[in-house]
Scaffold this motif. Structure first.
Motif, PDB file in Angstrom:
ATOM      1  N   PRO A   1     -22.976  16.997  45.635  1.00 24.28           N
ATOM      2  CA  PRO A   1     -21.770  16.155  45.691  1.00 24.28           C
ATOM      3  C   PRO A   1     -20.515  17.004  45.771  1.00 24.28           C
ATOM      4  O   PRO A   1     -20.375  18.023  45.108  1.00 24.28           O
ATOM      5  N   THR A   2     -19.596  16.592  46.606  1.00 21.09           N
ATOM      6  CA  THR A   2     -18.365  17.354  46.779  1.00 21.09           C
ATOM      7  C   THR A   2     -17.464  17.234  45.561  1.00 21.09           C
ATOM      8  O   THR A   2     -17.535  16.266  44.796  1.00 21.09           O
ATOM      9  N   ALA A   3     -16.618  18.227  45.387  1.00 16.47           N
ATOM     10  CA  ALA A   3     -15.691  18.225  44.266  1.00 16.47           C
ATOM     11  C   ALA A   3     -14.632  17.156  44.479  1.00 16.47           C
ATOM     12  O   ALA A   3     -14.336  16.763  45.609  1.00 16.47           O
ATOM     13  N   PRO A   4     -14.038  16.657  43.404  1.00 12.52           N
ATOM     14  CA  PRO A   4     -12.992  15.634  43.564  1.00 12.52           C
ATOM     15  C   PRO A   4     -11.805  16.185  44.326  1.00 12.52           C
ATOM     16  O   PRO A   4     -11.462  17.360  44.236  1.00 12.52           O
ATOM     17  N   LYS A   5     -11.173  15.314  45.097  1.00 14.85           N
ATOM     18  CA  LYS A   5     -10.035  15.726  45.891  1.00 14.85           C
ATOM     19  C   LYS A   5      -8.840  16.049  44.995  1.00 14.85           C
ATOM     20  O   LYS A   5      -8.667  15.432  43.939  1.00 14.85           O
ATOM     21  N   PRO A   6      -8.018  17.010  45.392  1.00 12.69           N
ATOM     22  CA  PRO A   6      -6.834  17.327  44.583  1.00 12.69           C
ATOM     23  C   PRO A   6      -5.859  16.161  44.592  1.00 12.69           C
ATOM     24  O   PRO A   6      -5.832  15.360  45.525  1.00 12.69           O
ATOM     25  N   PRO A   7      -5.057  16.042  43.573  1.00  9.84           N
ATOM     26  CA  PRO A   7      -4.100  14.932  43.519  1.00  9.84           C
ATOM     27  C   PRO A   7      -3.084  15.027  44.648  1.00  9.84           C
ATOM     28  O   PRO A   7      -2.703  16.105  45.083  1.00  9.84           O
ATOM     29  N   ARG A   8      -2.644  13.890  45.127  1.00  9.56           N
ATOM     30  CA  ARG A   8      -1.678  13.853  46.209  1.00  9.56           C
ATOM     31  C   ARG A   8      -0.302  14.285  45.698  1.00  9.56           C
ATOM     32  O   ARG A   8       0.055  14.039  44.547  1.00  9.56           O
ATOM     33  N   PRO A   9       0.496  14.916  46.558  1.00 11.16           N
ATOM     34  CA  PRO A   9       1.832  15.327  46.129  1.00 11.16           C
ATOM     35  C   PRO A   9       2.696  14.115  45.838  1.00 11.16           C
ATOM     36  O   PRO A   9       2.557  13.068  46.471  1.00 11.16           O
ATOM     37  N   PRO A  10       3.616  14.232  44.882  1.00 12.05           N
ATOM     38  CA  PRO A  10       4.452  13.075  44.541  1.00 12.05           C
ATOM     39  C   PRO A  10       5.471  12.781  45.628  1.00 12.05           C
ATOM     40  O   PRO A  10       5.760  13.611  46.489  1.00 12.05           O
ATOM     41  N   LEU A  11       6.017  11.598  45.573  1.00 15.19           N
ATOM     42  CA  LEU A  11       7.052  11.197  46.526  1.00 15.19           C
ATOM     43  C   LEU A  11       8.308  12.037  46.296  1.00 15.19           C
ATOM     44  O   LEU A  11       8.727  12.236  45.148  1.00 15.19           O
ATOM     45  N   PRO A  12       8.908  12.577  47.354  1.00 16.23           N
ATOM     46  CA  PRO A  12      10.120  13.393  47.154  1.00 16.23           C
ATOM     47  C   PRO A  12      11.262  12.562  46.592  1.00 16.23           C
ATOM     48  O   PRO A  12      11.377  11.361  46.866  1.00 16.23           O
ATOM     49  N   ARG A  13      12.110  13.216  45.835  1.00 16.92           N
ATOM     50  CA  ARG A  13      13.263  12.561  45.213  1.00 16.92           C
ATOM     51  C   ARG A  13      14.506  13.393  45.462  1.00 16.92           C
ATOM     52  O   ARG A  13      14.448  14.625  45.507  1.00 16.92           O
ATOM     53  N   PRO A  14      15.673  12.739  45.589  1.00 16.11           N
ATOM     54  CA  PRO A  14      16.916  13.492  45.806  1.00 16.11           C
ATOM     55  C   PRO A  14      17.403  14.123  44.510  1.00 16.11           C
ATOM     56  O   PRO A  14      16.947  13.786  43.412  1.00 16.11           O
ATOM     57  N   ARG A  15      18.294  15.054  44.658  1.00 17.75           N
ATOM     58  CA  ARG A  15      18.884  15.663  43.456  1.00 17.75           C
ATOM     59  C   ARG A  15      19.685  14.644  42.660  1.00 17.75           C
ATOM     60  O   ARG A  15      19.687  14.669  41.430  1.00 17.75           O
ATOM     61  N   GLU A  16      20.333  13.717  43.368  1.00 18.73           N
ATOM     62  CA  GLU A  16      21.112  12.660  42.704  1.00 18.73           C
ATOM     63  C   GLU A  16      21.053  11.414  43.577  1.00 18.73           C
ATOM     64  O   GLU A  16      21.480  11.435  44.736  1.00 18.73           O
ATOM     65  N   LEU A  17      20.503  10.337  43.030  1.00 18.75           N
ATOM     66  CA  LEU A  17      20.393   9.078  43.762  1.00 18.75           C
ATOM     67  C   LEU A  17      21.697   8.294  43.597  1.00 18.75           C
ATOM     68  O   LEU A  17      21.869   7.521  42.654  1.00 18.75           O
ATOM     69  N   THR A  18      22.594   8.501  44.511  1.00 12.49           N
ATOM     70  CA  THR A  18      23.887   7.825  44.458  1.00 12.49           C
ATOM     71  C   THR A  18      23.745   6.393  44.963  1.00 12.49           C
ATOM     72  O   THR A  18      22.791   6.054  45.682  1.00 12.49           O
TER      73      THR A  18
END
Length: 373
Positions: A226-243
């Motif tokens: 059985p194959t190893a579990p897949k690595p976690p997906r990268p998180p959604l990018p976020r801005p430095r400041e959500l104006t």
């Protein structure tokens, strides 16, 4: 009347024991002593292989190790054409009997390596189940020799016990002059050797056979683990400041996607969760039309999960931040000082020097005059 008739088969039929079938094939099996190949019924009666493929499988199986079995080599050896041979080899390759791979030799030459297996199904099960079929090949091409080798190992331990019992009565005549010990050795050779031989032989013969396939089974297993579990997906990018301005533009862009492609109809919760990803793109000076084009271009038909699809593209295709003004400024040009040309005051010859004066030869002559004076 002048047509020759072969009566050998007719005479052989009269020698077959038991009643013969009224119709159908009747086998006259003559044991081969040399130049024979064992062919299993799984190949000879394979329902998915054509008769041509079975015939070439038997021919390839009968060839010695290292013989060329390519399409051109088989066409030169047998009367069939290359197209028929190629179709037969593809059938054998599809059902696992044949495998062809291109390998590179140490001298750089590329050759085709062909591997043929007479029982491909046996490679997918443990060695314990594949070991018994290896015994019938020694019996020739008879289709039902399986029950023959099973009773063969049983009579082997019995003769080993008999010679042990035979030497025991040999010392018995030695105490013949003494009448007392005679009844004692008589019961020993009869009951004593029989039970220990029967109790010792079965466990000793069974244990090595049980342990051998267990140790060899890992080498036969061809199914990958059985194959190893897949690595976690990268998180959604976020801005430095959500104006508020970035949030407003991102919400409008995501809500307007369904006007350009009905597949990208997002719910309010989906838009609210994807706003930081679009804001990160806008923060990196990405134009809204560019973001819309990147999210909807070359989309599959249909998009079953638009939220996951948009999130994946916002994460994977995130552009790098734009370089600053200092990063785009070219480095200052490297200036190498160049010594200008000067005209010699004595011989008027051009030479390189930072200041005007005399050339090297004139300076040498002036030094010689000064030393001579």
């Amino acid at each position: 009347m002048d047509t020759p008739q072969n009566t050998a088969l007719t005479r052989a039929l009269t020698e077959l024991p038991g009643p013969l079938p009224a119709r159908g094939v009747i086998h006259i099996a003559i044991r081969h002593t040399d130049r024979f190949t064992v062919v299993g019924n799984d190949l000879a009666q394979h329902p998915g292989l054509s008769t041509t493929a079975v015939g070439f499988a038997v021919r390839i199986q009968s060839l010695p190790q290292g013989t060329e079995v390519g399409i051109k080599a088989l066409a030169a050896r047998f009367p069939e054409g290359e197209k028929l041979i190629a179709a037969a080899l593809r059938e054998l390759e599809t059902h696992g009997y044949l495998q062809r791979a291109r390998t590179r030799l140490p001298n750089g030459r590329i050759v085709t390596r062909t591997v043929f297996c007479n029982q491909p199904a046996a490679l997918l099960r443990p060695r314990a189940a594949a070991a018994p079929p290896q015994l019938p090949p020694t019996a020739g091409t008879i289709a039902t020799p399986a029950p023959v080798p099973e009773p063969m190992p049983q009579p082997e331990p019995e003769p080993t016990v008999e010679p042990e019992a035979s030497p025991k009565p040999v010392p018995a005549p030695e105490p013949v002059p003494t009448p007392g010990p005679k009844p004692a050795p008589e019961p020993k050779p009869v009951p004593a050797p029989d039970p220990p031989a029967r109790q010792a032989t079965p466990p000793q013969a069974a244990t090595p056979q049980d342990h051998a396939p267990a140790a060899a089974s890992p080498f036969v297993r061809l199914v990958p683990p059985p194959t190893a579990p897949k690595p976690p997906r990268p998180p959604l990018p976020r801005p430095r400041e959500l104006t508020p301005e970035l949030e407003r533009i991102s919400t409008a862009l995501l809500s307007d996607l369904r006007h350009h492609s009905p597949q990208f109809t997002l719910s309010e919760d989906d838009v609210r969760e994807l706003v930081p990803g679009v804001a990160a793109w806008l923060e990196r000076d990405a134009h809204p039309d560019t973001i819309r084009h990147t999210l909807t271009i070359n989309a599959p038909e249909p998009v079953n999960y638009p939220y996951q699809f948009v999130k994946h593209r916002l994460t994977v295709l995130l552009p790098p931040p734009l370089p600053g003004a200092q990063d785009l400024t070219p480095p200052p040009a490297r200036r190498n000082p160049v010594t200008p040309f000067q005209t010699c005051d004595g011989c008027e010859r051009a030479f390189r020097a930072p200041t005007p004066g005399h050339c090297r030869d004139c300076r040498a002559e002036d030094e010689q005059r000064a030393t001579a004076a």
